[in-house]
Design a protein around this motif. Structure first.
Motif: not given
Length: 284
Positions: A12-17, A69-70, A97, A99
């Motif tokens: 998903a778009p959340s989390g660290w990139k 999400g990372d 998690t 999610g």
């Protein structure tokens, strides 16, 4: 430029990139990290030279663990004539998690005449994690490579077994664009794979070491040494297509890593005429 990573369906778009990339290059009689590329919470500690011309680098992930999400990407290359070693100052962690999945991708490339040791400390997968760990190695010509991954499922010392969650591990090694080793394993918390003899047989730690050397006499020496040193662990070795692959299953990350380190030492000495130089951080 760092190669783009396709987003899995569960992400998903959340989390660290975060991305960390650099090339090992020959300069002034020794190897140096060049063309550094960085984004997000990944960093490189200053290089060390315990072997004079070989560059030792510690890859840092300041948050300390990977959550749902990372997405972490490592992109490391060794140019012709360069020899680099990459490790980490502490164990990696995939936390639980509810999610999206947590993803860590590692892209490693070695040019003809180059050498790379990829030796991160163990990765701990917490109960309830949904984690993906993917490693691709591209070798050209006579490139030398030695790399391992050591995985710890759950936290048995804290009475927290890996009884739920997922962990997917992929390892791909190519030489001159042709596949040499392609592996994919999926571990589901509490599944029969974790306890049955055809799987992990109840062991909670497993590791794989691959090296670009294929010598029957060396393989026999590694097997003999492992036979003297194993306790409750299981050790195996296979040779094919210019690779030697060692695997260990056990219940103690330090012992599993120690057995692989002994094999790394023997492989490196045979292939490069240079004994292993364990990073100082492993003793802290």
């Amino acid at each position: 430029m760092i190669r783009p990573v396709a987003r899995p369906e569960s992400a998903a778009p959340s989390g660290w990139k975060a991305e960390l990339g650099f090339d090992f290059a020959r300069s002034g009689g020794r190897t140096v990290p060049a063309r550094r590329r960085h984004r997000g919470p990944l960093a490189m500690q200053r290089p060390f030279y315990p072997e004079r011309d070989v560059c030792h680098v510690y890859a840092l992930h300041p948050p300390g663990g990977v959550v749902g999400g990372d997405r972490l990407l490592f992109d490391v290359r060794a140019e012709s004539g360069a020899h680099g070693l990459v490790t980490t100052p502490s164990a990696g962690k995939f936390y639980r998690t509810a999610g999206p999945a947590a993803v860590q991708e590692q892209r490693l490339a070695v040019a003809p005449g180059g050498a790379l040791d990829w030796l991160p400390l163990e990765t701990i997968v917490y109960p309830g994690a949904d984690a993906r760990l993917s490693t691709r190695v591209d070798l050209a010509g006579d490139a030398a490579f030695f790399g391992w991954e050591v995985i710890c499922l759950g936290l048995p010392a804290s009475n927290a077994p890996f009884d739920r969650g997922f962990f997917v591990q992929t390892l791909e090694i190519y030489r001159d664009g042709e596949p040499v080793l392609l592996e994919r394993a999926r571990f589901e918390g509490g599944s029969a794979l974790l306890r049955e003899p055809w799987g992990l047989c109840g062991h909670t730690v497993f590791g794989t070491l691959a090296g670009t050397v294929d010598d029957p006499a060396l393989a026999e020496r590694i097997r003999e040494r492992a036979a003297r040193e194993v306790r409750d662990e299981r050790f195996s070795l296979t040779r094919f297509d210019g690779l030697t692959v060692c695997r260990v299953m056990g219940d103690n990350a330090f012992r599993v890593r120690g057995l692989l380190a002994a094999a790394w030492d023997a492989m490196r000495l045979e292939r490069l005429g240079r004994a292993a130089c364990p990073p100082r951080v492993w003793n802290t």
